[in-house]
Design an enzyme around this catalytic site. Structure first.
Site, PDB file in Angstrom:
ATOM      1  N   ASP A 396      -7.214  28.935   6.163  1.00  0.00           N
ATOM      2  CA  ASP A 396      -6.555  29.948   6.980  1.00  0.00           C
ATOM      3  C   ASP A 396      -5.927  30.979   6.041  1.00  0.00           C
ATOM      4  OD1 ASP A 396      -4.847  31.434   8.604  1.00  0.00           O
ATOM      5  OD2 ASP A 396      -4.342  29.716   9.879  1.00  0.00           O
ATOM      6  N   HIS A 397      -6.427  32.207   6.111  1.00  0.00           N
ATOM      7  CA  HIS A 397      -5.964  33.233   5.174  1.00  0.00           C
ATOM      8  C   HIS A 397      -4.513  33.636   5.431  1.00  0.00           C
ATOM      9  CE1 HIS A 397      -7.059  35.618   1.823  1.00  0.00           C
ATOM     10  NE2 HIS A 397      -8.341  35.774   2.140  1.00  0.00           N
TER      11      HIS A 397
END
Length: 426
Positions: A396-397
């Site tokens: 998850d950026h």
């Protein structure tokens, strides 16, 4: 008869609000006893048998097999037979309807009541319309699932096991018979878009609905990114072999991989947490519940090794084997299925090299391991045949940038390539 009682589908716990009727174990007109199983239902968590809280004659089934019933809605109506003795009234009171699925009716502490053996009931001999139907003996949930998927009616089978027990080969024989005598498909009914005849329609079960909801939410909410690396796992395989003895097989490869992952998450805790969107906070866990993707007859499940960071490779191996067996038998608990903080997916067991996996929401990362195969590799300037695999990390950026993700992935890759140096510090 002394009236009817309608049993409502009870609270299933874990926030579950509905269940699908997999199959009925009784029919209208059957005589049932207190605690006798009446239906097999499937929730998003598991498949369980529902016991009857009443004794009597089945008057109505509120929904066919394959239908979904909400918690608190009618499941079955039973015509309660007038008791022949006071002891029957005592047992009927014990079946109060306060049923915990899979556990039967509760017993009152200190009541001094004696319960008749499960499966028996005292009924008035004047009741002529009630018919007793023998329900097939089936112990294994795998046999039940095999029969359901192949649409084999267990009531039509004669068990070849001890005491008439229906076992796997009985169901497989029935499936073979159906294959040898296939049903004729009505070729006049074709799909309007493709023009092809529909082979079959399979209802989406409660379990598959839950999986679809989780994966869809993951794709919708998480801005994910993927990074991967090819790894020389030759030394890892050698280390595993060195741990074997004549009397001790030692920890398996997956357990060693799990140990490296938990160590990596301690170094890079950003990947071991979740995003609290309501409070706009990034949460990191103090400890790791390591989810392990496992394929079962019901589909993909991700049970978790609780407190995996506290376990040795040998302890991890034992817990992985226990969870795998529970997944295969459909006996995983709701907590084991929902408590993971990070997922390790060994998709190499399916014979593939790589995969862009979907993060198991609300987690923020998933590490995949491809198959380990012989490939040409340059070692000290010389071409050699080595055991190669591919690691891929989907993250998850929102929780970290590529540098953190690459650092974690490189840590695990280095552990694969030089396991003895890493294990010395664990």
């Amino acid at each position: 008869m002394s009236g009817t009682q309608t049993f409502l589908l009870p609270d299933l716990g874990e926030g579950l609000t509905e269940a699908e009727i997999v199959r009925w174990l009784v029919e209208v007109g059957d005589v049932v006893a207190v605690d006798a199983p009446i239906a097999e239902v499937e929730t998003a968590k598991s498949i369980v048998e529902v016991p009857s809280p009443y004794a009597g004659v089945v008057a109505e089934l509120h929904g066919p097999a394959g239908s979904t019933i909400d918690v608190g809605k009618p499941l079955i109506t039973i015509g309660v037979i007038a008791p022949a003795a006071e002891t029957y009234r005592e047992e009927e009171k014990a079946g109060s309807g306060n049923v915990l699925i899979g556990y039967g009716t509760p017993e009152s502490a200190g009541s001094g009541r004696r319960r008749r053996p499960r499966g028996t009931a005292v009924v008035q001999p004047v009741v002529e319309k009630a018919t007793v139907r023998t329900v097939p003996l089936v112990i294994s949930p795998l046999v039940r699932r095999l029969a359901k998927d192949a649409q084999v009616d267990l009531h039509m089978l004669d068990g070849s096991g001890a005491g008439g027990l229906i076992i796997r080969r009985d169901v497989e024989a029935a499936i073979s018979a159906k294959t040898e005598n296939p049903l004729v498909v009505d070729e006049t009914t074709a799909d309007s878009r493709t023009g092809l005849v529909e082979l079959r329609r399979i209802p989406i079960s409660g379990f598959r609905k839950a999986v679809a909801t989780t994966l869809s939410r993951s794709r919708r909410e998480i801005p994910e990114a993927t990074t991967w690396v090819d790894v020389d796992a030759t030394a890892l395989l050698e280390a595993r072999e060195s741990l074997r003895t004549a009397t001790d097989p030692g920890p398996g490869l997956l357990a060693l991989m799990a140990r490296f992952v938990t160590a990596g998450l301690k170094k890079y805790p950003e990947l071991n947490g979740f995003v609290d969107t309501e409070r706009e906070e990034l949460v990191q866990y103090d400890g790791v519940n390591l989810g392990l993707a496992a394929q079962t007859e019901r589909g993909l499940v991700v049970p978790a090794v609780v407190d995996a960071h506290l376990l040795t490779a040998r302890q991890l191996d034992a817990e992985i084997r226990r969870l795998t067996a529970s997944a295969r038998d459909g006996k995983l608990t709701a907590h084991e299925l929902a408590c993971g903080s990070f997922t390790l997916n060994n998709y190499g067991s399916f014979g593939v090299d790589g995969s862009a996996a979907i993060i198991n929401h609300p987690q923020v990362a998933i590490l995949g391991v491809g198959r380990i195969i012989d490939r040409p590799w340059v070692v000290d300037g010389e071409l050699a045949i080595r055991k190669l695999t591919q690691l891929s990390l989907v993250f998850d950026h929102r929780v970290c940038d590529g540098g953190t993700a690459a650092g974690f992935l490189r840590f695990v890759a280095d552990a694969f390539e030089s396991p003895t140096s890493i294990l010395a510090d664990l």
